[in-house]
Each structure stands twice: as structure tokens, then as C-alpha cells.
Design an enzyme around this catalytic site. Structure first.
Site, PDB file in Angstrom:
ATOM      1  N   GLU A  49       0.816  -1.230   0.000  1.00  0.00           N
ATOM      2  CA  GLU A  49       0.000   0.000   0.000  1.00  0.00           C
ATOM      3  C   GLU A  49       0.844   1.272   0.000  1.00  0.00           C
ATOM      4  OE1 GLU A  49      -0.632  -2.633   1.886  1.00  0.00           O
ATOM      5  OE2 GLU A  49      -2.739  -3.190   1.557  1.00  0.00           O
ATOM      6  N   PHE A 111     -12.229  -7.282  13.398  1.00  0.00           N
ATOM      7  CA  PHE A 111     -11.136  -7.732  12.533  1.00  0.00           C
ATOM      8  C   PHE A 111     -10.762  -6.625  11.540  1.00  0.00           C
ATOM      9  CE2 PHE A 111      -9.834  -9.942   8.547  1.00  0.00           C
ATOM     10  CZ  PHE A 111      -8.608 -10.401   9.007  1.00  0.00           C
ATOM     11  N   GLN A 112      -9.493  -6.297  11.485  1.00  0.00           N
ATOM     12  CA  GLN A 112      -8.939  -5.264  10.594  1.00  0.00           C
ATOM     13  C   GLN A 112      -9.563  -3.889  10.815  1.00  0.00           C
ATOM     14  OE1 GLN A 112      -8.778  -6.908   6.566  1.00  0.00           O
ATOM     15  NE2 GLN A 112      -6.805  -7.821   7.105  1.00  0.00           N
ATOM     16  N   LYS A 161     -17.855  -0.605   5.366  1.00  0.00           N
ATOM     17  CA  LYS A 161     -18.319  -1.593   4.386  1.00  0.00           C
ATOM     18  C   LYS A 161     -19.842  -1.534   4.173  1.00  0.00           C
ATOM     19  CE  LYS A 161     -17.975  -5.813   2.385  1.00  0.00           C
ATOM     20  NZ  LYS A 161     -17.286  -7.042   2.199  1.00  0.00           N
ATOM     21  N   MET A 475      24.076   8.624   3.541  1.00  0.00           N
ATOM     22  CA  MET A 475      23.934   9.935   4.170  1.00  0.00           C
ATOM     23  C   MET A 475      24.137   9.856   5.683  1.00  0.00           C
ATOM     24  SD  MET A 475      23.697  13.018   3.620  1.00  0.00           S
ATOM     25  CE  MET A 475      22.852  13.746   2.228  1.00  0.00           C
TER      26      MET A 475
HETATM   27  C1  LIG Z   1      12.011   5.540   5.851  1.00  0.00           C
HETATM   28  C2  LIG Z   1      13.292   6.169   6.264  1.00  0.00           C
HETATM   29  N1  LIG Z   1      14.059   5.580   7.206  1.00  0.00           N
HETATM   30  C3  LIG Z   1      15.224   6.153   7.585  1.00  0.00           C
HETATM   31  C4  LIG Z   1      15.628   7.327   7.062  1.00  0.00           C
HETATM   32  C5  LIG Z   1      16.909   7.987   7.531  1.00  0.00           C
HETATM   33  N2  LIG Z   1      17.882   8.098   6.431  1.00  0.00           N
HETATM   34  C6  LIG Z   1      18.048   9.212   5.719  1.00  0.00           C
HETATM   35  S1  LIG Z   1      19.164   9.045   4.502  1.00  0.00           S
HETATM   36  C7  LIG Z   1      19.477   7.465   4.921  1.00  0.00           C
HETATM   37  C8  LIG Z   1      20.482   6.653   4.152  1.00  0.00           C
HETATM   38  C9  LIG Z   1      20.005   6.303   2.812  1.00  0.00           C
HETATM   39  O1  LIG Z   1      20.847   5.325   2.287  1.00  0.00           O
HETATM   40  P1  LIG Z   1      20.783   4.901   0.776  1.00  0.00           P
HETATM   41  O2  LIG Z   1      19.403   4.722   0.355  1.00  0.00           O
HETATM   42  O3  LIG Z   1      21.715   3.778   0.542  1.00  0.00           O
HETATM   43  O4  LIG Z   1      21.270   6.203   0.022  1.00  0.00           O
HETATM   44  P2  LIG Z   1      22.652   6.990   0.025  1.00  0.00           P
HETATM   45  O5  LIG Z   1      22.585   8.017   1.104  1.00  0.00           O
HETATM   46  O6  LIG Z   1      23.748   5.985   0.241  1.00  0.00           O
HETATM   47  O7  LIG Z   1      22.686   7.598  -1.325  1.00  0.00           O
HETATM   48  C10 LIG Z   1      18.700   7.087   6.020  1.00  0.00           C
HETATM   49  C11 LIG Z   1      18.763   5.764   6.662  1.00  0.00           C
HETATM   50  C12 LIG Z   1      14.777   7.925   6.103  1.00  0.00           C
HETATM   51  N3  LIG Z   1      15.056   9.115   5.550  1.00  0.00           N
HETATM   52  N4  LIG Z   1      13.641   7.317   5.718  1.00  0.00           N
END
Ligand SMILES: Cc1ncc(C[n+]2csc(CCOP(=O)(O)OP(=O)(O)O)c2C)c(N)n1
Length: 561
Positions: A49, A111-112, A161, A475
Site C-alpha cells: 500500500e 477484525f482489521q 463496508k 547519508m
Molecule cells: C524511511 C526512512 N528511514 C530512515 C531514514 C533515515 N535516512 C536518511 S538518509 C538514509 C540513508 C540512505 O541510504 P541509501 O538509500 O543507501 O542512500 P545513500 O545516502 O547511500 O545515497 C537514512 C537511513 C529515512 N530518511 N527514511
């Protein structure tokens, strides 16, 4: 004519001009799905979803129309929440229809059952629990009206529903009229003449444009204003594409990973025209030090965003497009030399910043992620729709792909949602089957919604995924490197699938580049291959995004390469 709730929903969607919806069925929405087959509305069956909501969001961002999705009650609805919050933070017009347990069971831990109206109250522009089938048609009309007017946003309609399959005499709903909701589009004319005189007297003016420019479709008016007055332009992440990224007056994005030039200019300007922005902390850095020499004009459709984060001297509540058209007309009545001074000193200074400290990276014998984005820009002639995941990949795409037109850049700016880019790309590709749609991804983010590969394959959507694969949550690793003494806690992602084989497992194509000399060839092959494709670029593991302003510091405190 008598109709069931399910029939009313389909008729209302048709009346709103909806021809595609993204969703996932379940018991509580099974009547809608039954009815759907008797309409010509196309339904895209996603695999999760969250994917449905991001896809509807991507569709909305590239078309400017309302994106629509449908999910079932309980887990279907809660799985949609991240997507809803993502759209809410970026002001994207969407209608989300959720199924709900029958009215008689609400509150019984049925349920749900989940209170999705309660859960999404803080992350929707408005939401409804439908309690009377007679009101259904009007509620849907109102929901679309609220989603697309004023500051756009997601609106959720929760339909039990029993409402879905009860019958009523259908009546075409009348015009929507809401006493407590009347967005003000028309700006105050006196305030606009004030901007005109400020422009005439400013020595160091600057335009800061935001996502509002894209949402109010006034990139043309903005470009006219900048060129007419010789004022340089910067933008937030969400504003990219609102002003041509190839124009001489363009300074690049500002903020935490903004250009040196934009961050210096915003700190030195004496007049800031802030258009459709919300002064996010990623833009302002330390607020006290932000644009402290400037008179700030802030134009926004949403009165609550004015003075919220940054005090402004000239507030204007209204639509950016109307405001800029009036301002352009006013300025046309003046002598050209007054309106378009040479601004030798200011533009000279700005250009010195720009050429003196450009976006930069060093080449090596390992693939640089920036190089991949530069090559992608070249090979797609700057014309692709680019979606992104979140992290370094997002920032490199923002920095190195020069967006020439609005609605070409699709990214989760406000919430920063990993897993957004790929399903959003599916939505964008649905809207524009003939355009090149590329998701620039990190190896971490792409694993959050990779299951949508099956959706792309099923519907023949030729989305291209460019993975900047650093085997790190890049990052976060960058922050750990710079601010936590390289304590790389839980950011190592060495254990990943073989993305080429993964693509093949889904019935798509996959290519990999491990050396700089292979980048161009893989991009060319990937872009030329029909259907969905993953391109896996094994990049420098510890590359950082620069410039970088440490969180909470003034934006002139930039760490450079
Ligand atoms: C759903 C979610 N969980 C955690 C984060 C925190 N977060 C921000 S950037 C990042 C790293 C992203 O890694 P990747 O997708 O490998 O991209 P890169 O930075 O290496 O290009 C994280 C964990 C987020 N923004 N969104």
C-alpha cells in the site's frame, strides 16, 4: 437513480476526471473493486500500500492533478500512512480512499479495524469517516475540492463496508461551499506595489523560490520577473525546475547541501523575494543568522506559513501566479533602466562566488556518484523526469541534474521518505508513458519498495532505476564520518541482493558498472532497453555530499570538498 455506495464512488471519481487509481484490495473495499471492473478507470495493482500512495503522489506531482489511491481497512490503511505523510509535507493534492469495518462494528476491536481518521488527522489536509451513504457523493466532491485548492494536500475518505453496499437515490452534488474554508488567492495590491518599489531600490536583491512556484504553475511568470529585473534566483529542493537550471541568473539550490554561491548570496542580499517557500530548517540553518541584512517579502497561499519560521517584513497571502503576474505588469509600467539595472557589483560578486567555488568532486579510478548523475543528465538531454530516493543519491541528483522545467523533479523534500522514488516513478510513468522516467536511488532506499518492480513489469512501465550503490546508508554514514568520529554504527549495507539478478528475477533487465569507463555504456544500454531496468553503479564507498552545512549552523558555515 438508485445506486450503491460503491457505484457512487466510481461515478464520483469519473465526474472528477479520474482515469487512473493505484491500490490494493481487501475485504473492506471488495465492493469497490467489483464495481471498478464496470468502469473504464484503470487500476494499478501495486505490491504494497505504501507503493500505491507514493505512485498516486508521483502521478500528482508530474501532472498537477489530484492523485488517487484506494486501500483496505486496518493494515491496508496503516501501510498507507507513510505515503500520506509524505504527500502532506510536500503539499501534494491527493485523495485516499480507505475501507472501514461496518459502522456497527466500529469501536468493537473488529477484525482489521483501525481508527485511520484518528491516525491521519495530523498528516492529512482533511479527512472523513462516511456515516451516511446519502452524503457520500458530496463528500467525495468536497474532498477533491479541498485537495486541489489553496495549499494542496492529501484528503482521506474512510468508508465503512455497510455504506459501500447500501443503496440510495443518487443525486448529483451541487457546488462545494464551505464556510470555514475559503483560500485567499488574490493578493493585496498595495503590498505588491511595495515589492515593486523595493525592487527599484535594492542593491543586492535575490529571489528564493520554493515548491509553491511549481504547485501554482508560475514558472513562466517567475522567469519573466527574474529576467526583467536582473535578479538572481535560488530555490529550495522542492523549487527545482521552477526556474531554468541552465539560466545565467540561476545560482543552484540553497541550504544544507546548497551551492556556495546560493548560500553566500542569501546571506548577503538586501532584499529577498521568498516565493512559495516555507523556510524549512534544511534551508535556513541557524535562523538568527539567516539573511540578516535583508528585507524579506514572503508570498504564500497559506497564511499559517507566514512568520512561522522566519519573521518577514512584507507578508503577502495569495497565489504566487496571480501575485507575479500583477507584479510583472506593474514593473512594465516603469522605465526599463529602472527595472533592469546592470547590477554590476552584485551580479559580479555573485558570479565570482559561482565560478570561484562551483559544485565539485574529484575524479578517481572508482566510479563517482556525481559523475553518474552528470552523465545521466547528458544522455537524457536534461529532459527526463527524475524521481529520487532519500539520502546522498537525492542530493547528488538535485545538484548535478540541471532541471529546466517544472514537474520534472519528483522528490520527498519534507518528510524525506526512503522508498518514495521508485513507486513515485511508476506513478509518473503512468501519467507520461512516452517520457523517460528515472529513479535515482541509493542501495538502501531501493530495498524499501523494490517489490514494486513486479508492478512495473506487470503494467509494462519502462521506469529506469539508477542505483548509486555505495554499500552504505550513505547519508547517515556521512554524518557519522563528519560528526561522530567515523563511528559507522549500523550503516554498513554490504549484504545486499545482486541487483542485476534481482531485476532479472522480476522479469526486468539489469546492468552493472564497476569502473568509470563503463558508466556511459551502461547508461546508454539501460536507457535504450525497453521495459523496466535496474542499473547498478558500484560507486566510491565513502564519497560525501558537499557543500555541507552542519545541522543548526549558519548557512555560510559550509564544509567544502
Ligand atoms: C524511511 C526512512 N528511514 C530512515 C531514514 C533515515 N535516512 C536518511 S538518509 C538514509 C540513508 C540512505 O541510504 P541509501 O538509500 O543507501 O542512500 P545513500 O545516502 O547511500 O545515497 C537514512 C537511513 C529515512 N530518511 N527514511
Amino acid at each position: 437513480m438508485e445506486m450503491t455506495g460503491a457505484q457512487i464512488v466510481m461515478k464520483s471519481l469519473k465526474d472528477e476526471g479520474v482515469d487512473v487509481i493505484f491500490g490494493y484490495p481487501g475485504g473492506a473495499v471488495i465492493d469497490f473493486y467489483d464495481e471498478l471492473t464496470r468502469t473504464d478507470i484503470k487500476h494499478i495493482l501495486v505490491r504494497h500500500e505504501q507503493g500505491a500512495v507514493h505512485a498516486a503522489d508521483g502521478f500528482a506531482r508530474v501532472t498537477g492533478d489530484v492523485g488517487v489511491c484506494m486501500v483496505t481497512s486496518g493494515p491496508g490503511a496503516t501501510n498507507a500512512v507513510t505515503g500520506i505523510a509524505t504527500a502532506y509535507m510536500d503539499s501534494i493534492p491527493m485523495v485516499i480512499i480507505t475501507g472501514q469495518v461496518p459502522t456497527s462494528l466500529i469501536g468493537n476491536d473488529a477484525f482489521q479495524e483501525v481508527d485511520i481518521v484518528g491516525i491521519t488527522r495530523p498528516c492529512t489536509k482533511h479527512n472523513y469517516l462516511v456515516k451516511d451513504v446519502k452524503k457520500l457523493a458530496y463528500i467525495i466532491k468536497e474532498a477533491f475540492h479541498i485537495a486541489r485548492t489553496g495549499r494542496p494536500g492529501p484528503v482521506l475518505i474512510d468508508i465503512p463496508k455497510d455504506i459501500t453496499n447500501s443503496r440510495t437515490e443518487y443525486e448529483q452534488p451541487g457546488e462545494v461551499s464551505l464556510r470555514s474554508y475559503n483560500p485567499n488567492y488574490k493578493p493585496n495590491m498595495k503590498q505588491i506595489s511595495k515589492i515593486a518599489s523595493l525592487i527599484k531600490n535594492a542593491k543586492k536583491p535575490l529571489i528564493f523560490s520554493g515548491g509553491g512556484i511549481i504547485l501554482s504553475d508560475c514558472s513562466k511568470e517567475l522567469t519573466e520577473l527574474a529576467r526583467k529585473t536582473n535578479i538572481p534566483v535560488t530555490s529550495s529542493l522542492m523549487g527545482l525546475g521552477g526556474f531554468p537550471g541552465t539560466d545565467d541568473l540561476w545560482l543552484g539550490m540553497l541550504g544544507m547541501h546548497g551551492t556556495y554561491c546560493a548560500n553566500m548570496a542569501i546571506s548577503e542580499c538586501d532584499l529577498m523575494l521568498a516565493l512559495g517557500v516555507r523556510f524549512d530548517d534544511r534551508v535556513t540553518g541557524k535562523v538568527d543568522a539567516f539573511a540578516k541584512n535583508a528585507t524579506i517579502v514572503h508570498v504564500d497561499i497559506d497564511p499559517t506559513s507566514i512568520h512561522k519560521n522566519v519573521p518577514v517584513q512584507v507578508p503577502i497571502v495569495g497565489d504566487c501566479k496571480i501575485t507575479l503576474s500583477v507584479l510583472n505588469e506593474l514593473l512594465d509600467q516603469e522605465k526599463p533602466e529602472i527595472i533592469k539595472p546592470e547590477r554590476k557589483e552584485w551580479l559580479g560578486q555573485v558570479s565570482e562566488w559561482k565560478t570561484g567555488t562551483p559544485l565539485a568532486y574529484s575524479q578517481s579510478d572508482v566510479i563517482k556518484p556525481q559523475y553518474v548523475v552528470e552523465k545521466l543528465y547528458e544522455l537524457t538531454k536534461g529532459e527526463a523526469i527524475i524521481t529520487t530516493e532519500v539520502g546522498q543519491n537525492q542530493m547528488w541528483a538535485a545538484q548535478f541534474y540541471k532541471f529546466a522545467t517544472p514537474n520534472q523533479w519528483v522528490t520527498s523534500g519534507g518528510l524525506g521518505t526512503m522508498g518514495f522514488g521508485f513507486p513515485a516513478a511508476i506513478g509518473a510513468q503512468m501519467a507520461f508513458p512516452d517520457k523517460i522516467v528515472v529513479d535515482v536511488a541509493g542501495d538502501g532506499s531501493i530495498q524499501m519498495n523494490i517489490q514494486e518492480m513486479a508492478t512495473a513489469v506487470q503494467y509494462g512501465l519502462p521506469v529506469k532505476i539508477v542505483i548509486l550503490n555505495n554499500r552504505f546508508l550513505g547519508m547517515v554514514r556521512q554524518w557519522q564520518e563528519l560528526f561522530y568520529k567515523r563511528n559507522y554504527s549500523s550503516t554498513n549495507m554490504e549484504h545486499a541482493p545482486d541487483f542485476v539478478k534481482l531485476a532479472e528475477a522480476y522479469g526486468a533487465a539489469g546492468f552493472r558498472a564497476t569502473k568509470p569507463s563503463e558508466v556511459e555504456e551502461v547508461l546508454k544500454k539501460g536507457l535504450a532497453t525497453p521495459g523496466p531496468v535496474i542499473m547498478d553503479f558500484v560507486v566510491e564507498r565513502e564519497e560525501c555530499v558537499y557543500p555541507m552545512v552542519p545541522a543548526g549552523a549558519p548557512i555560510t558555515n559550509m564544509l567544502l570538498v
